[in-house]
Write an enzyme that holds these catalytic residues in place. Structure first.
Site, short mmCIF file in Angstrom:
data_model
loop_
_atom_site.label_atom_id
_atom_site.label_comp_id
_atom_site.label_asym_id
_atom_site.label_seq_id
_atom_site.Cartn_x
_atom_site.Cartn_y
_atom_site.Cartn_z
N HIS A 4 0.85 -1.19 0.00
CA HIS A 4 0.00 0.00 0.00
C HIS A 4 0.89 1.24 0.00
CE1 HIS A 4 -3.81 -2.07 0.55
NE2 HIS A 4 -3.26 -2.81 1.50
N CYS B 68 -0.69 1.81 -5.15
CA CYS B 68 -1.40 3.03 -5.53
C CYS B 68 -0.40 4.17 -5.73
CB CYS B 68 -2.40 3.41 -4.44
SG CYS B 68 -3.71 2.18 -4.20
#
EC number: 2.6.1.-
Length: 395
Positions: A164, A206
């Site tokens: 992440h 991301c």
């Protein structure tokens, strides 16, 4: 006298033309030598594969990393040249309905956690500090060899990271972060310490493109699953396990790699196209301005495969000893004399296809055009100095 001067001028002109023509030939040879010089001259490949996420709902990040691990091993990079970092042990998680397995495809078709997985850093060993120490070589002397990146200035290194992240950072286990500046500085230390020849950085997270924006060291090529401001999406939900099995970008990269073999001529430009926005939903990015070679001339196996072409088999091979070869005479006063002939076991191996190694480039030598151009220059200087009337003294 006028005729002699005319002949001398004509000879000088001819010599000049010859010099220019031979000089152009010499220049083309020098360009060929320069092109050969800028080809990847690496002698070994390494891979650093990092999953930075913990907890069951991040199952896909472990599957991402293990899938890349499976591909590079299949293409010939041995475990001794792979540093595998997994922040959580999904195979032994109490929620796993199939213990000791991690699947990357629906219906549990492909188990990427096989019997031969060697995890070098696991659980809370996967930290920013340990990751940076592995890259830069600043590790305690007591660290085992399997946890070291023993690369040199002839090493091509693949670094794959998943987890992440956000704009300019990647989280490690929801407790700390590595920034794009820290990562760029680590790569610069690697370059200054001559720890790599070329480096391929791939990140599936991301806003992944933000992680390579600050790179400034030479010979680095970078790929990311998403641009700044975009999320990197998951893929393949499995009701039996209760979570997504992989991320979209890595899923399509692995589909692409499954078609590659150690002798493949597929190049990096093909890898750039594997996951268009229609499939990934996010917009994958890449950066090649720091890389000296044209990506179309960079083979996939320059990073994902072994320099020495190998064929991996799970078949058990029983080698038979030749009685004639084993016959040897031992001296009475020497108990450990060597065998008279080496055992030719290689002939018994089931090699399906012999993949020839490219011949080593010869050492540089002056091209033929250079020598001819030098002779033309000598002749032109002779004509300028003495004229054509002295040619009879030479011949």
């Amino acid at each position: 006298m006028a005729v002699t001067d005319s002949l001398s001028r004509a000879a000088s002109t001819l010599a000049a033309v010859l010099l220019l023509s031979f000089g152009s030939v010499a220049a083309s040879h020098i360009e060929d030598q320069a092109e050969q010089f800028f080809r990847s001259g690496h002698t070994n490949n390494w891979a650093v594969l990092v999953c930075t996420s913990r907890f069951w709902f991040n199952y896909r990040h472990v599957a991402n990393t293990l899938s890349v691990y499976r591909s590079v091993k299949r293409l010939g990079i041995p475990d001794s040249h792979i540093v595998l970092m997994l922040a959580d042990d999904m195979a032994c998680n109490p929620r796993n309905p199939k213990p000791a397995t991690v699947f990357s495809h629906k219906n549990m078709e492909l188990n990427v956690y096989g019997d031969d997985v060697e995890v070098d850093y696991r659980s809370y060993e996967v930290t920013v500090e340990n990751f940076l120490r592995v890259l830069t070589g600043r590790i305690p002397p007591s660290t085992p060899r399997s946890k070291r990146l023993l690369s040199d200035d002839r090493s091509n290194i693949l670094i794959y990271m998943t987890g992440h992240g956000g704009n300019g950072f990647l989280k490690f286990q929801d407790s700390e972060e590595i920034t794009n500046i820290e990562l760029a500085d680590a790569f610069e230390q690697m370059w200054q310490k001559r720890r790599y020849n070329e480096l391929l950085f791939i990140i599936d997270t991301c806003q992944g493109a933000s992680m390579y924006e600050r790179f400034y060291s030479p010979n680095i090529m970078a790929l990311a699953s998403s641009q700044v401001g975009e999320d990197s999406l998951s893929h393949q939900p499995d009701p039996a396990i209760g979570v997504h099995l992989m991320d979209r970008y890595t899923f399509y990269v692995l589909e692409f790699l499954e078609e590659i073999n150690p002798a493949s001529q597929t190049n990096m430009n093909d890898l750039f196209q594997v996951c268009p926005k229609s499939l990934c939903v996010s917009t994958p990015g890449h950066r090649t301005d720091l890389f000296q070679r044209d990506p179309k001339n960079v083979l996939i196996t320059d990073f994902f495969g072994s320099v020495r072409k190998v064929e991996i088999t799970t078949e058990t091979i029983k080698l038979q000893q030749d009685s004639e070869i084993m016959e040897s005479s031992y001296k009475e006063d020497q108990m450990d004399e060597e065998l008279m002939e080496p055992l030719k076991y290689a002939e018994q191996l089931p090699v399906a296809q012999i993949i020839h190694q490219k011949p080593k480039l010869k050492d540089w030598h002056p091209p033929g055009g250079f020598i001819l151009g030098l002779w033309a220059l000598i002749i032109m200087v002779f004509f300028k100095t003495y004229g054509i009337k002295h040619m009879k003294f030479i011949f």
